[in-house]
Enzyme design. Sequence first.
Site, mmCIF file in Angstrom:
data_model
loop_
_atom_site.group_PDB
_atom_site.id
_atom_site.type_symbol
_atom_site.label_atom_id
_atom_site.label_comp_id
_atom_site.label_asym_id
_atom_site.label_seq_id
_atom_site.Cartn_x
_atom_site.Cartn_y
_atom_site.Cartn_z
ATOM 1 N N ASP A 10 1.045 -1.053 -0.063
ATOM 2 C CA ASP A 10 -0.550 0.175 0.126
ATOM 3 C C ASP A 10 1.320 1.260 -0.392
ATOM 4 O O ASP A 10 1.786 0.905 -0.092
ATOM 5 C CB ASP A 10 -1.084 0.268 1.328
ATOM 6 N N ALA A 43 -13.506 10.199 9.889
ATOM 7 C CA ALA A 43 -12.895 9.812 8.931
ATOM 8 C C ALA A 43 -11.798 8.803 8.623
ATOM 9 O O ALA A 43 -11.747 8.505 7.269
ATOM 10 C CB ALA A 43 -12.044 11.056 8.593
ATOM 11 N N MET A 47 -11.270 3.824 6.070
ATOM 12 C CA MET A 47 -9.520 4.653 5.210
ATOM 13 C C MET A 47 -9.030 2.897 4.431
ATOM 14 O O MET A 47 -8.672 1.446 4.811
ATOM 15 C CB MET A 47 -8.091 4.755 6.225
ATOM 16 N N LYS A 51 -12.064 6.611 -3.097
ATOM 17 C CA LYS A 51 -12.209 7.957 -2.352
ATOM 18 C C LYS A 51 -13.591 8.450 -2.148
ATOM 19 O O LYS A 51 -14.225 8.393 -1.194
ATOM 20 C CB LYS A 51 -11.513 8.848 -2.661
ATOM 21 N N HIS A 54 -14.852 5.602 -0.243
ATOM 22 C CA HIS A 54 -15.142 6.591 1.202
ATOM 23 C C HIS A 54 -15.643 7.058 1.878
ATOM 24 O O HIS A 54 -16.443 7.417 3.382
ATOM 25 C CB HIS A 54 -13.466 6.806 1.494
ATOM 26 N N ARG A 158 -10.742 -2.123 -2.888
ATOM 27 C CA ARG A 158 -11.091 -2.864 -1.891
ATOM 28 C C ARG A 158 -11.976 -2.779 -1.682
ATOM 29 O O ARG A 158 -12.894 -1.793 -1.319
ATOM 30 C CB ARG A 158 -9.736 -2.366 -0.707
ATOM 31 N N ASP A 184 -1.589 -0.745 6.469
ATOM 32 C CA ASP A 184 -1.762 -0.214 7.299
ATOM 33 C C ASP A 184 -2.957 -0.738 7.455
ATOM 34 O O ASP A 184 -3.877 0.253 8.130
ATOM 35 C CB ASP A 184 -1.546 1.477 7.216
#
Length: 267
Positions: A10, A43, A47, A51, A54, A158, A184
């Site tokens: 990533d 927020a 993650m 976006k 998201h 994802r 992460d």
Amino acid sequence: MKHLKAVIFDWAGTIVDFGSLAPMGAFVETFAEFGVDISIDEARGPMGMAKRPHIAALMALPRVAKAWTDKHGHAPGEADIDAVYAVFVPKNIAVAASYATLIPGAAEIAAQLKAEGLKIGSTTGYTREIMAKILPEAERQGFAPDSLVCTGDTPDGRPTPFMLYKTFLELGVWPAWHAVKVDDTEVGIAEGLNAGAWTVGVAVSGNVFGLSQADTKALSSADFALKRQAAAGRLKAAGAHFVIDSVADLLPVLSEIEGRLARGERP
């Protein structure tokens, strides 16, 4: 290494941007422009996703949806998601290069992997437009992957494995268990698992821990241990086969995976 063929990283929180800070301010500022306050923790929740999804996930949070309804007189819909996304993207692009510093150890790990003959791939929730700001800075500092797959390059992002599938094609790597996904975020771990790869969670440098390098160093040993344990626990709960503090700690894990593959083990 005879069995392991590739490592796919990533970007934010894993290779660059210690603490995965770049998108956070952009999300908070964007929602504020629409009269809705969101927290950093809110927020950070989705993650790793592309976006726009998201933003959709944030708008689906009951508290945020209510705040939006109170402000605008209707529940958030697709047009609202598009409107927020249109404001968010330029903000994210504007700050991307400012957060393109490599996480300590990233360049060294890349050099060691290449010396071992491993291929280096990368996937990201960022678009090509955003990565155009980050990639040259990363290359200047010593990290240049053999493959980059961005949001928008595949039918979905994802937690689907599509970006990894494209990476496997570009790198010429098969089967999937000859590759390791390093990420992460929980949704990034899911990406690796869904593709059939080994997964390594990055706890301290990434989104779950969520602090800059300076703020991390400023923590007391007790506070650091508690946050580290919580971050590692979330990544393990997401299914990560291994969890490390940062990419600087990756090589021993790769050696263990190589040994497992030699014994015929699979993820």
